[in-house]
Design a protein around this motif. Structure first.
Motif, PDB file in Angstrom:
ATOM      1  N   ILE A 157     -42.948  53.873  18.886  1.00 50.38           N
ATOM      2  CA  ILE A 157     -43.291  53.529  17.655  1.00 50.38           C
ATOM      3  C   ILE A 157     -44.361  53.507  18.036  1.00 50.38           C
ATOM      4  N   ASN A 158     -45.285  52.339  18.877  1.00 53.15           N
ATOM      5  CA  ASN A 158     -46.447  51.610  18.989  1.00 53.15           C
ATOM      6  C   ASN A 158     -47.851  53.556  18.994  1.00 53.15           C
ATOM      7  N   ALA A 160     -45.339  64.843  17.021  1.00 52.79           N
ATOM      8  CA  ALA A 160     -44.416  64.000  18.239  1.00 52.79           C
ATOM      9  C   ALA A 160     -44.580  63.443  18.679  1.00 52.79           C
ATOM     10  N   ALA A 161     -45.099  62.566  18.226  1.00 46.88           N
ATOM     11  CA  ALA A 161     -45.059  60.667  18.941  1.00 46.88           C
ATOM     12  C   ALA A 161     -44.045  60.041  17.550  1.00 46.88           C
ATOM     13  N   HIS A 181     -35.673  55.342  18.095  1.00 44.74           N
ATOM     14  CA  HIS A 181     -35.203  54.454  18.111  1.00 44.74           C
ATOM     15  C   HIS A 181     -35.566  53.238  16.566  1.00 44.74           C
ATOM     16  N   ARG A 182     -36.328  54.522  15.417  1.00 43.46           N
ATOM     17  CA  ARG A 182     -36.158  54.045  14.136  1.00 43.46           C
ATOM     18  C   ARG A 182     -35.750  55.232  13.271  1.00 43.46           C
ATOM     19  N   ARG A 183     -35.402  55.325  11.967  1.00 42.72           N
ATOM     20  CA  ARG A 183     -35.447  56.462  11.367  1.00 42.72           C
ATOM     21  C   ARG A 183     -36.358  56.608  10.819  1.00 42.72           C
ATOM     22  N   ASP A 241     -50.451  55.137  17.556  1.00 44.71           N
ATOM     23  CA  ASP A 241     -51.926  55.429  18.183  1.00 44.71           C
ATOM     24  C   ASP A 241     -52.110  56.966  17.781  1.00 44.71           C
ATOM     25  N   ARG A 242     -51.656  57.660  17.560  1.00 47.13           N
ATOM     26  CA  ARG A 242     -51.543  59.153  17.138  1.00 47.13           C
ATOM     27  C   ARG A 242     -51.878  59.533  15.518  1.00 47.13           C
TER      28      ARG A 242
END
Length: 129
Positions: free
Chosen positions: A20-21, A72-73, A80-82, A25-26
């Motif tokens: 998620i981080n 992509a990120a 891990h998250r919706r 960043d992207r």
């Protein structure tokens, strides 16, 4: 919960946070690329229009690359998250962050998967439909 289960759960949680981080960043890279493109000054009378166009295309390519990297990120983070939550986190719509493309058979589109990602569907988002 024994020590091994706790270690595995902690590792999974850490990977979720990292992915998620990475998406955020992207997003920073996308914003910087957009700012560079929008900050281009107009062509002066004595400047070469071909070189000017090449410069603008180079900036646009950086913006396109940053957007592809963000998507992509986001696909990785969606493990891990919706997807709807990830899109809301960055202030966009789910369909903008996870675009759909028409299939060859004329069926409704499916979410695109950037090269190098797992291509796994998000069961949480499937339930939301």
């Amino acid at each position: 919960m024994n020590d091994e289960q706790r270690r595995i759960a902690t590792g999974q949680h850490q990977r979720a946070i990292e992915s998620i981080n990475a998406m955020f960043d992207r997003l920073d890279h996308l914003t910087a690329a957009r700012d560079q493109l929008s900050g281009i000054e107009p062509l002066a009378l004595d400047e070469d229009p071909v070189r000017d166009a090449e410069s603008i295309l180079e900036h646009a390519d950086r913006l396109n690359t940053a957007l592809a990297d963000l998507r992509a990120a986001a696909v990785v983070a969606s493990n891990h998250r919706r997807r709807t939550d990830l899109a809301a986190d960055i202030g966009t719509k789910t369909t903008a962050l996870f675009p759909r493309t028409p299939s060859h058979s004329g069926e409704s589109g499916r979410a695109t998967t950037p090269t190098g990602t797992s291509g796994q569907c998000d069961p949480l988002d499937e339930q939301a439909r």
